[in-house]
Design a protein around this motif. Structure first.
Motif, PDB file in Angstrom:
ATOM      1  N   THR A 241      31.227  48.127  47.614  1.00 27.12           N
ATOM      2  CA  THR A 241      32.216  48.297  46.544  1.00 27.12           C
ATOM      3  C   THR A 241      32.193  47.097  45.604  1.00 27.12           C
ATOM      4  OG1 THR A 241      33.661  49.556  48.009  1.00 27.12           O
ATOM      5  CG2 THR A 241      34.660  48.640  46.018  1.00 27.12           C
ATOM      6  N   ALA A 242      32.088  47.375  44.313  1.00 28.02           N
ATOM      7  CA  ALA A 242      32.253  46.351  43.276  1.00 28.02           C
ATOM      8  C   ALA A 242      33.574  46.643  42.569  1.00 28.02           C
ATOM      9  CB  ALA A 242      31.095  46.385  42.291  1.00 28.02           C
ATOM     10  N   ARG A 243      34.503  45.698  42.629  1.00 28.54           N
ATOM     11  CA  ARG A 243      35.821  45.878  42.026  1.00 28.54           C
ATOM     12  C   ARG A 243      35.987  44.864  40.896  1.00 28.54           C
ATOM     13  NH1 ARG A 243      40.635  47.920  43.967  1.00 28.54           N
ATOM     14  NH2 ARG A 243      39.703  48.157  46.035  1.00 28.54           N
ATOM     15  N   ILE A 244      36.335  45.341  39.709  1.00 30.66           N
ATOM     16  CA  ILE A 244      36.542  44.467  38.554  1.00 30.66           C
ATOM     17  C   ILE A 244      37.963  44.637  38.049  1.00 30.66           C
ATOM     18  CG2 ILE A 244      35.887  43.949  36.175  1.00 30.66           C
ATOM     19  CD1 ILE A 244      33.072  44.568  36.780  1.00 30.66           C
ATOM     20  N   SER A 245      38.614  43.526  37.789  1.00 34.74           N
ATOM     21  CA  SER A 245      39.970  43.557  37.243  1.00 34.74           C
ATOM     22  C   SER A 245      40.108  42.415  36.238  1.00 34.74           C
ATOM     23  CB  SER A 245      41.003  43.423  38.359  1.00 34.74           C
ATOM     24  OG  SER A 245      40.768  42.258  39.119  1.00 34.74           O
ATOM     25  N   PRO A 246      41.068  42.515  35.294  1.00 36.07           N
ATOM     26  CA  PRO A 246      41.265  41.454  34.295  1.00 36.07           C
ATOM     27  C   PRO A 246      41.717  40.154  34.947  1.00 36.07           C
ATOM     28  CG  PRO A 246      42.394  43.484  33.662  1.00 36.07           C
ATOM     29  CD  PRO A 246      41.973  43.653  35.084  1.00 36.07           C
ATOM     30  N   ALA A 247      41.354  39.038  34.314  1.00 28.93           N
ATOM     31  CA  ALA A 247      41.755  37.707  34.793  1.00 28.93           C
ATOM     32  C   ALA A 247      42.134  36.852  33.590  1.00 28.93           C
ATOM     33  CB  ALA A 247      40.623  37.055  35.582  1.00 28.93           C
ATOM     34  N   PRO A 248      42.996  35.868  33.775  1.00 26.70           N
ATOM     35  CA  PRO A 248      43.387  35.008  32.653  1.00 26.70           C
ATOM     36  C   PRO A 248      42.181  34.249  32.090  1.00 26.70           C
ATOM     37  CG  PRO A 248      44.848  34.711  34.545  1.00 26.70           C
ATOM     38  CD  PRO A 248      43.686  35.524  35.021  1.00 26.70           C
ATOM     39  N   GLY A 249      42.255  33.888  30.814  1.00 30.59           N
ATOM     40  CA  GLY A 249      41.186  33.126  30.190  1.00 30.59           C
ATOM     41  C   GLY A 249      40.025  34.015  29.786  1.00 30.59           C
ATOM     42  N   ASP A 250      38.843  33.413  29.654  1.00 22.98           N
ATOM     43  CA  ASP A 250      37.672  34.183  29.231  1.00 22.98           C
ATOM     44  C   ASP A 250      36.494  34.036  30.187  1.00 22.98           C
ATOM     45  OD1 ASP A 250      36.986  31.590  28.741  1.00 22.98           O
ATOM     46  OD2 ASP A 250      36.685  31.828  26.576  1.00 22.98           O
ATOM     47  N   ALA A 251      36.713  33.473  31.376  1.00 21.86           N
ATOM     48  CA  ALA A 251      35.621  33.267  32.334  1.00 21.86           C
ATOM     49  C   ALA A 251      35.427  34.502  33.213  1.00 21.86           C
ATOM     50  CB  ALA A 251      35.911  32.049  33.209  1.00 21.86           C
ATOM     51  N   VAL A 252      34.241  34.603  33.777  1.00 17.93           N
ATOM     52  CA  VAL A 252      33.927  35.629  34.766  1.00 17.93           C
ATOM     53  C   VAL A 252      33.970  34.968  36.139  1.00 17.93           C
ATOM     54  CG1 VAL A 252      32.153  37.216  35.616  1.00 17.93           C
ATOM     55  CG2 VAL A 252      32.487  36.918  33.146  1.00 17.93           C
ATOM     56  N   ARG A 253      34.835  35.484  37.005  1.00 15.46           N
ATOM     57  CA  ARG A 253      34.999  34.913  38.348  1.00 15.46           C
ATOM     58  C   ARG A 253      34.312  35.814  39.367  1.00 15.46           C
ATOM     59  NH1 ARG A 253      39.159  33.938  35.094  1.00 15.46           N
ATOM     60  NH2 ARG A 253      40.091  31.852  35.076  1.00 15.46           N
ATOM     61  N   LEU A 254      33.340  35.267  40.068  1.00 14.37           N
ATOM     62  CA  LEU A 254      32.567  36.013  41.054  1.00 14.37           C
ATOM     63  C   LEU A 254      33.086  35.718  42.447  1.00 14.37           C
ATOM     64  CD1 LEU A 254      28.953  35.289  39.709  1.00 14.37           C
ATOM     65  CD2 LEU A 254      30.528  37.127  39.033  1.00 14.37           C
ATOM     66  N   ASP A 255      33.359  36.766  43.197  1.00 13.92           N
ATOM     67  CA  ASP A 255      33.802  36.645  44.588  1.00 13.92           C
ATOM     68  C   ASP A 255      32.926  37.584  45.415  1.00 13.92           C
ATOM     69  OD1 ASP A 255      35.028  36.479  47.010  1.00 13.92           O
ATOM     70  OD2 ASP A 255      37.025  37.073  46.325  1.00 13.92           O
TER      71      ASP A 255
ATOM     72  N   GLU B  12      32.334  31.751  42.517  1.00 10.77           N
ATOM     73  CA  GLU B  12      31.847  30.976  41.369  1.00 10.77           C
ATOM     74  C   GLU B  12      32.548  31.446  40.107  1.00 10.77           C
ATOM     75  OE1 GLU B  12      27.585  30.143  39.067  1.00 10.77           O
ATOM     76  OE2 GLU B  12      27.619  31.102  41.037  1.00 10.77           O
ATOM     77  N   GLU B  13      32.669  30.549  39.142  1.00 11.50           N
ATOM     78  CA  GLU B  13      33.209  30.889  37.827  1.00 11.50           C
ATOM     79  C   GLU B  13      32.134  30.588  36.788  1.00 11.50           C
ATOM     80  OE1 GLU B  13      36.752  28.999  35.276  1.00 11.50           O
ATOM     81  OE2 GLU B  13      37.450  30.116  37.051  1.00 11.50           O
ATOM     82  N   ILE B  14      31.914  31.516  35.863  1.00 14.95           N
ATOM     83  CA  ILE B  14      30.829  31.376  34.901  1.00 14.95           C
ATOM     84  C   ILE B  14      31.226  32.054  33.599  1.00 14.95           C
ATOM     85  CG2 ILE B  14      29.674  33.479  35.744  1.00 14.95           C
ATOM     86  CD1 ILE B  14      26.981  32.091  35.203  1.00 14.95           C
ATOM     87  N   SER B  15      30.703  31.574  32.482  1.00 12.43           N
ATOM     88  CA  SER B  15      31.023  32.167  31.187  1.00 12.43           C
ATOM     89  C   SER B  15      30.092  33.335  30.880  1.00 12.43           C
ATOM     90  CB  SER B  15      30.895  31.119  30.078  1.00 12.43           C
ATOM     91  OG  SER B  15      29.532  30.776  29.881  1.00 12.43           O
ATOM     92  N   ARG B  16      30.505  34.170  29.940  1.00  3.50           N
ATOM     93  CA  ARG B  16      29.643  35.279  29.517  1.00  3.50           C
ATOM     94  C   ARG B  16      28.332  34.752  28.906  1.00  3.50           C
ATOM     95  NH1 ARG B  16      34.402  38.174  29.405  1.00  3.50           N
ATOM     96  NH2 ARG B  16      34.215  40.449  29.599  1.00  3.50           N
ATOM     97  N   GLU B  17      28.434  33.699  28.107  1.00  3.59           N
ATOM     98  CA  GLU B  17      27.226  33.169  27.484  1.00  3.59           C
ATOM     99  C   GLU B  17      26.267  32.622  28.525  1.00  3.59           C
ATOM    100  OE1 GLU B  17      24.413  32.853  25.063  1.00  3.59           O
ATOM    101  OE2 GLU B  17      26.312  33.711  24.401  1.00  3.59           O
TER     102      GLU B  17
END
Length: 347
Positions: free
Chosen positions: A22-36, A44-49
């Protein structure tokens, strides 16, 4: 049946299994992508760029490898980042969208029942689920052809030159007849098993191979270059066994003698390809001595002792659980030919 051979235009029979990822995606504060990534585990936390840049760099390394695909060159493609496949999958989606890939922060969590790197389609399931979930989160059309195309790109960064059959099976589910066309495209056909054969298999895990799938595929390619005549003969025999196995699946009644012969033939040819290590071969010989048959299911291994998943067959499948020499290996109560990708929501 038909693994390795399908990379070179021969047919394969592949069944989806009902172990889920299962891959679950939900909104998070800010503009980073948080990987769990729970099964690794890795956070890990990483930017779209940064995801775009990661995908572009991985593509450049893969293109260099694809021009001259040798085993020693494959290591540069995969690297050692534990989140490599997920980053590539997300980055490929963003790259495909161009300027439309920006947006708010998100939280991605991946949870899996699948053993990693053991022939159970874990990487294909990861790439397919992450790509489908991300497209849905972004409000983009997530048609099967688009998901399959992006999944194949992600799988290439993970495995080098895969056939694409794993991703197609994860996506569509069921039992697929697949063949790679001269153009490189993968042709698939959904088939119905009239025989009860699929329910008579047992699936166990011989252990995680020490090499990645891509490294094993690259090694087979290297052996093909050294002795193309022998390689083509082995692929011809695997193809004949795969065709015979399809015919048995489409029969209403099971013919145990024919099935035993086909499985043993395919396993023997995989051993000649060099993808079944000694420990796994010994295990298969013990199964055969008990009147059964077994074959690796997936890339296998060059050195072992683990060779990933093993399909085990006996005309009386209940006898398999009584073989004491199989007790050290975990069995998986799997349904072969299960549902593929599905979308679920909290609503």
């Amino acid at each position: 049946m038909g693994e390795h051979a399908v990379v070179y235009g021969r047919p394969a029979l592949v069944a989806a299994i009902d172990a889920r990822l299962t891959a679950r995606i939900s909104p998070a504060p800010g503009d980073a992508v948080r990987l769990d990534l729970a099964s690794l585990p890795h956070v890990e936390e990483i930017s779209r760029e940064a995801l775009r840049a990661y995908a572009r760099a991985a593509r450049a390394r893969w293109e260099e490898y694809a021009r001259e695909p040798r085993p020693e060159r494959f290591r540069a493609v995969r690297g050692d980042d534990p989140a490599h496949l997920v980053k590539v999958a997300l980055g490929e989606v963003l790259e495909s969208l161009g300027e439309a890939g920006g947006g708010p922060g998100l939280w991605l969590r991946v949870e899996s029942d699948l053993p990693i790197g053991s022939g159970f389609g874990s990487s294909a399931a990861t790439a397919t689920a992450v790509i489908a979930a991300f497209l849905a989160f972004l409000g983009e059309e997530a048609d099967p052809a688009r998901i399959e195309r992006l999944t194949l790109e992600a799988e290439r960064r993970q495995h080098g030159l895969p056939s694409g059959v794993d991703g197609a099976t994860v996506l569509h589910g069921g039992l697929l007849w697949a063949r790679r066309l001269p153009s490189g495209a993968l042709e698939t056909e959904r088939i119905a098993a009239r025989s009860p054969l699929l329910s008579n298999f047992r699936v166990l895990n011989t252990g995680m191979p020490p090499e990645t799938t891509g490294a094993v595929v690259a090694a087979v390619r290297g052996r093909r270059e050294r002795d193309p005549g022998l390689h083509e003969m082995l692929l011809d025999r695997i193809e004949a066994a795969t065709l015979g196995f399809r015919a048995e699946l489409e029969r209403e009644r099971e013919d145990p003698a024919v099935i035993l012969e086909l499985i043993r033939e395919c396993e023997a040819r995989l051993e000649e390809l060099g993808v079944v290590p000694e420990a796994a071969r010994d295990l298969v010989r013990r199964i055969e001595a008990e009147g059964g048959a077994a074959k690796i299911s997936g890339a296998g291994s060059l050195a072992g002792p683990g060779a990933g998943s093993l399909l085990v067959y006996h005309p009386d499948p209940e006898r398999i659980s009584g073989w004491h020499f199989l007790q050290p290996f975990p069995f998986y109560p799997l349904h072969l030919g299960a549902e593929g990708l599905r979308r679920e929501t909290d609503a």
